[in-house]
Design a protein around this motif. Structure first.
Motif, mmCIF file in Angstrom:
data_model
loop_
_atom_site.group_PDB
_atom_site.id
_atom_site.type_symbol
_atom_site.label_atom_id
_atom_site.label_comp_id
_atom_site.label_asym_id
_atom_site.label_seq_id
_atom_site.Cartn_x
_atom_site.Cartn_y
_atom_site.Cartn_z
ATOM 1 N N LEU A 97 63.781 22.079 -9.974
ATOM 2 C CA LEU A 97 64.983 21.244 -10.093
ATOM 3 C C LEU A 97 65.340 20.643 -8.741
ATOM 4 N N SER A 98 66.181 19.618 -8.772
ATOM 5 C CA SER A 98 66.566 18.979 -7.518
ATOM 6 C C SER A 98 67.522 19.887 -6.749
ATOM 7 N N VAL A 99 67.672 19.581 -5.470
ATOM 8 C CA VAL A 99 68.574 20.351 -4.622
ATOM 9 C C VAL A 99 69.976 20.380 -5.233
ATOM 10 N N ALA A 100 70.444 19.210 -5.629
ATOM 11 C CA ALA A 100 71.799 19.128 -6.181
ATOM 12 C C ALA A 100 71.925 19.955 -7.451
ATOM 13 N N GLU A 101 70.901 19.873 -8.283
ATOM 14 C CA GLU A 101 70.973 20.622 -9.534
ATOM 15 C C GLU A 101 71.004 22.115 -9.286
ATOM 16 N N TYR A 121 75.542 14.572 -7.629
ATOM 17 C CA TYR A 121 74.906 14.248 -6.352
ATOM 18 C C TYR A 121 75.932 14.087 -5.242
ATOM 19 N N ARG A 122 77.067 13.456 -5.591
ATOM 20 C CA ARG A 122 78.077 13.222 -4.556
ATOM 21 C C ARG A 122 78.611 14.552 -4.022
ATOM 22 N N ARG A 123 78.934 15.460 -4.955
ATOM 23 C CA ARG A 123 79.502 16.729 -4.504
ATOM 24 C C ARG A 123 78.487 17.581 -3.764
ATOM 25 N N ALA A 124 77.230 17.515 -4.196
ATOM 26 C CA ALA A 124 76.182 18.268 -3.493
ATOM 27 C C ALA A 124 76.039 17.753 -2.066
ATOM 28 N N ASP A 125 76.084 16.412 -1.952
ATOM 29 C CA ASP A 125 75.993 15.798 -0.626
ATOM 30 C C ASP A 125 77.122 16.278 0.278
ATOM 31 N N GLU A 126 78.334 16.243 -0.266
ATOM 32 C CA GLU A 126 79.503 16.680 0.508
ATOM 33 C C GLU A 126 79.359 18.115 0.976
ATOM 34 N N LEU A 127 78.937 18.962 0.031
ATOM 35 C CA LEU A 127 78.832 20.389 0.310
ATOM 36 C C LEU A 127 77.828 20.645 1.424
ATOM 37 N N ALA A 153 70.933 28.102 -1.543
ATOM 38 C CA ALA A 153 71.386 29.285 -2.283
ATOM 39 C C ALA A 153 72.784 29.689 -1.811
ATOM 40 N N ILE A 154 72.996 29.624 -0.500
ATOM 41 C CA ILE A 154 74.309 29.978 0.034
ATOM 42 C C ILE A 154 75.344 28.953 -0.412
ATOM 43 N N ALA A 155 74.935 27.681 -0.396
ATOM 44 C CA ALA A 155 75.860 26.630 -0.831
ATOM 45 C C ALA A 155 76.292 26.879 -2.267
ATOM 46 N N ARG A 156 75.322 27.228 -3.108
ATOM 47 C CA ARG A 156 75.662 27.534 -4.501
ATOM 48 C C ARG A 156 76.624 28.723 -4.553
ATOM 49 N N ALA A 157 76.330 29.728 -3.724
ATOM 50 C CA ALA A 157 77.141 30.936 -3.751
ATOM 51 C C ALA A 157 78.585 30.653 -3.320
#
Lengths: 502, 334
Positions: A97-101, A121-127, A153-157
């Motif tokens: 899957l993509s980074v954002a996903e 994508y926008r929120r993933a970019d921001e994060l 993984a940390i970003a997701r967490a």
């Protein structure tokens, strides 16, 4: 540091596993906005404590409070929903899957059930911007480096409103630059008030990033310290403990050997496992390897036994270069290896003691030349007596105690009459009596001319048995010390802690 | 590993779309070559006929795409198609049931079969290959307990579906089945790319253990894909009944393999997690066009279709391996 109220407070935690008390009345607290290192050797109870906190295991006794309220999680998912996220050593994400996903899968922003990709994508970019990470969030995760994957993984967490972030050995497969990047992220999260529980075997990293250290040993709390008030050498002392000093003294320190070199490793190394090292083991010599878990002790043993392929360097025996391409090749050169995981890599649980003992001999002879029953009986009787193995030779080996299992494994290799015996943590998890017997055996074998490479986390043991001690730190053989009167556990600890020659 | 910048080979399209693009090019090339070789080949109706003759396969392959994307396989689809035709034909011709309740019944039957197989696969942790193989024998066996002869369908609704042509312009027409298949494709494409279920299918196919730790509903997803596949098989069976106007236990023998072939030629990875529905559509078109070309050729036996498909499959698997090798050269660790 001004102390605020702890976000996590664990008090009097007891966790009983069949046959072992993994945690025995452990207290632990985690303050918001701190990086807190949890330290201890293998089996000290670090991972059990984390698993108890995240609800993988229920507690037997004791209380866990999150932000002042008592909690008991049914599993990691419930813990995550309450704000405790865990990132493990292996990245548990989907590379396809993509980074954002990967950050948002399962909780994508939706409108009438339709995923809003632009928003994702926008929120993933921001994060990731907040982490100073500049990656294409629509690229598949597998195209990113491990460090970036770890960061994702940390970003997701943390994006699931985490208050507590547990990082279980996140750095073990990262290189120095990537570790630095990870630490930047950790400091930033810390500033945001997130409490980070950090587990690592690398002391330098602990001292670089952690504010506070809690040390566990054998399931008990040793203490909680501010990092800047605890010098490395004291930390190592607290992790390793000294209770073995009371173990019976076998004899005085062994005399140095001046026999012929049996095996010489020259610049032997393997990328990611252990840095190139040069080590000579003489006939009848016991060489101890000291170092913390993950410092490369076992990796050296595996290289010498041909269980892993060396990336560079060479091995010489009797002046001739030999290639140890496989354990079988090493066995042909009379090298034996008692693995540290005797259950997983050594013994066959279901077979009897007798079958386990003759296994290697039979393997060496090949299927066409069976070991006769009489020969097997004779060998088994001899070694059961010599090693004082308590148990019926016709019972499955799993019915034996840990110490006796270890002796069965030893007997198997001793039948092969090796010239070099590698013992990886032979005394771990066995009782004091069996420990002393195995130590005595090592002395006897070396007196008989066998070379022994002895790996142990217990410095007293290493010091008592070895003629020479190799000190490992962060996958490098940093020193080789002759075991003379000047060598004490303190000097060894100093070496392990600092790595610098004293 | 540091982020070594390999000289990224730039295709015109992102790497993940390469297999689909290759299949698309192949289809266009076959069409152009056919157009040059045979008179009256290069017409829109030839393409539409491919759709008409393969609408049922397309629907079945859509279900198979879900299963393969999730990392599984469904060998039962051909038998479920046959069972559907058989049950429909018996109920209508033998027992005089009206068409619509029969259609509803067989759709439910296919879904339940898929649901049961999915549940067994997930909760008993058995290989999908084995479970669906059992399902394949079960469904095929059930056909023969109903009857060993072909039963013809005379129901007015079914014959109407079989004979109606929807005109799209001068000399261009499609059957209602094509319309149904098109709707299935569109809905499936939407589900795969715009719903959480669809993304979970990709995640489970990518790494089931990770998906579980990321908190995704793995059990629900896995059972859902087999249910979808069962439903699609039953719907494919109905379309085949429209096409054949008969129920027979020997219908759709080996169709599961055609469906798998179509999905793989369409660029999906059999290990799961990678592929697109558009690829499956193109895969079915390539298979269909192969048959068409051979029938235009006239002299060749229809078994050449199989040989050609075999070669295509081999070529596509090798292509994926090549792309995979290049992917693993990139700094992704391990």
């Amino acid at each position: 540091m001004a102390e605020s109220a702890p976000i996590v407070r664990m008090s009097g935690i007891v966790k009983q596993f069949p046959g072992a008390r993994a945690l025995d009345g452990v207290d632990f607290r985690l303050l918001p906005g701190e990086v807190h290192a949890l330290m201890g050797e293998n089996g000290a109870g670090k991972s059990t404590l984390i698993k108890v906190l995240t609800g993988v295991h229920p507690v037997d006794e004791g209380e866990i409070e999150l932000a002042g309220r008592p909690v008991a999680f049914s599993g990691p998912l419930a813990a995550q929903q309450a704000g405790i996220s865990t990132v493990y050593q292996e990245v548990n994400l989907c590379g396809n899957l993509s980074v954002a996903e990967n950050i948002f899968v399962g909780r994508e922003p939706r409108k009438f059930g339709r995923i809003r990709w632009r928003e994702v994508y926008r929120r993933a970019d921001e994060l990731l911007d907040r982490f100073d990470l500049d990656v294409d969030v629509s690229a598949p995760l597998s195209s990113c480096s491990l460090a970036v994957q770890q960061m994702v993984a940390i970003a997701r967490a943390v994006d699931v409103e985490a208050k507590v972030l547990i990082l279980d050995e996140p750095t073990s497969s990262l290189d120095a630059d990537e570790v630095a990047q990870l630490f930047r992220v950790m400091r930033r999260l810390k500033e945001q008030g997130i409490a980070i529980l950090f587990v690592s075997h690398f002391l330098d990293q602990i001292y670089e990033v952690a504010d506070r250290i809690t040390v566990l040993r054998n399931g008990r709390l040793v203490g909680e310290y501010l990092t800047r008030e605890l010098p490395q050498v004291y930390l190592v002392a607290k992790m390793i403990g000294r209770e073995l000093a009371e173990l019976e003294k076998l004899e005085g320190k062994p005399l140095a050997r001046t026999t012929e070199p049996l095996i010489e490793a020259r610049d032997l190394g393997r990328a990611g496992a252990v840095n190139p090292f040069t080590l000579t083991i003489r006939e009848g010599e016991v060489v101890g390897l000291a170092g913390l878990l993950g410092s490369g002790r076992t990796e050296i043993a595996r290289l010498l036994f041909g269980a892993d392929h060396a990336g560079g360097g060479s091995v010489h025996m009797g002046g001739k270069k030999v290639t140890l391409r496989s354990p079988r090749a090493a066995m042909n050169h009379k090298i034996a290896f008692c693995s540290e995981n005797r259950r997983e890599e050594g013994l066959v649980d279901e077979l009897t003691v007798r079958e386990n003992i003759v296994l290697a001999l039979q393997a060496d002879r090949g299927w066409s030349r069976p070991v006769s029953a009489r020969k097997a009986d004779e060998l088994v009787r001899k070694y059961v007596a010599a090693l004082n193995i308590k148990g019926d030779p016709d019972e499955p080996v799993r019915t034996l105690s840990g110490g006796n299992q270890q002796k069965v494994l030893l007997a198997r290799w001793l039948i092969m009459e090796p010239r070099l015996l590698i013992l990886d943590e032979p005394t771990r998890g066995i009782d004091v009596g069996a420990k002393a017997e195995i130590q005595r055996l090592v002395v006897e074998l070396s007196d008989g001319g066998m070379a022994v490479l002895f790996i142990s986390a217990e410095l007293d043991e290493v010091l008592r048995l070895s003629h020479k001690v190799g000190v490992l730190r962060d996958r490098t053989l940093v020193a080789q010390l002759d075991n003379d009167d000047a060598l004490t556990t303190d000097t060894l600890m100093g070496k392990i802690a600092s790595g610098a020659p004293s | 590993m540091t982020a070594t910048t390999l000289p990224a080979r730039r295709f015109g399209v992102p790497r993940k779309y390469v297999p689909v693009a290759v299949t698309g090019c192949l289809f266009v090339a076959m069409f152009v070559i056919g157009g040059f070789r045979y008179e009256s080949f290069a017409t829109g109706q030839v393409v539409l006929n491919v759709f008409i003759d393969n609408a049922f396969l397309l629907v079945v392959a859509v279900g198979m795409t879900f299963v393969i994307l999730s990392g599984g396989i469904d060998l039962s689809v051909g038998s479920v198609v046959a069972l559907t035709t058989m049950v429909s034909a018996t109920l209508m011709t033998g027992h005089g049931w009206p068409a619509w309740p029969v259609i509803l019944l067989v759709l439910v039957m296919g879904s339940v079969l898929g649901f049961a197989m999915g549940a067994i696969i997930h909760y008993f942790e058995i290989q999908p290959f084995i479970v669906t193989l059992a399902g394949m024998f079960l469904a095929r066996g059930l056909c023969y307990t109903i009857g060993t002869e072909s039963i013809s369908i005379t129901d007015p609704v079914f014959t109407a579906f079989a004979q109606t042509r929807i005109n799209l312009g001068p000399d261009l027409g499609i059957s209602p089945s094509v319309l149904i298949a098109a709707v299935v494709v569109l809905v499936a494409g939407y589900v795969l790319h715009y719903t959480r279920l669809g993304r979970s299918v990709y995640a489970v196919g990518g790494n089931e253990n990770s998906a579980l730790l990321m908190g995704l509903p793995v059990a629900r997803t896995k059972i859902a894909v087999y249910t979808i596949s069962g439903f699609c098989s039953a719907l494919g069976g109905i379309l085949l009944s429209f096409y054949m106007l008969s129920g027979y236990g020997l219908h759709a023998v080996g169709m599961e393999l055609d469906a798998i072939a179509a999905v793989v030629i369409g660029g999906a990875l059999l290990t799961g997690g990678s592929g697109y529905l558009l690829g499956t559509v193109l895969g079915v078109l390539v298979l269909g066009l192969t048959q068409t070309i051979l029938s235009f050729e006239g002299t060749l036996s229809s078994w050449w279709t199989r040989i050609f498909i075999g070669l295509l499959l081999l070529a596509f698997i090798l292509l994926q391996r090549l792309i995979g090798v290049r992917r693993s050269l990139r700094p992704s660790g391990s």
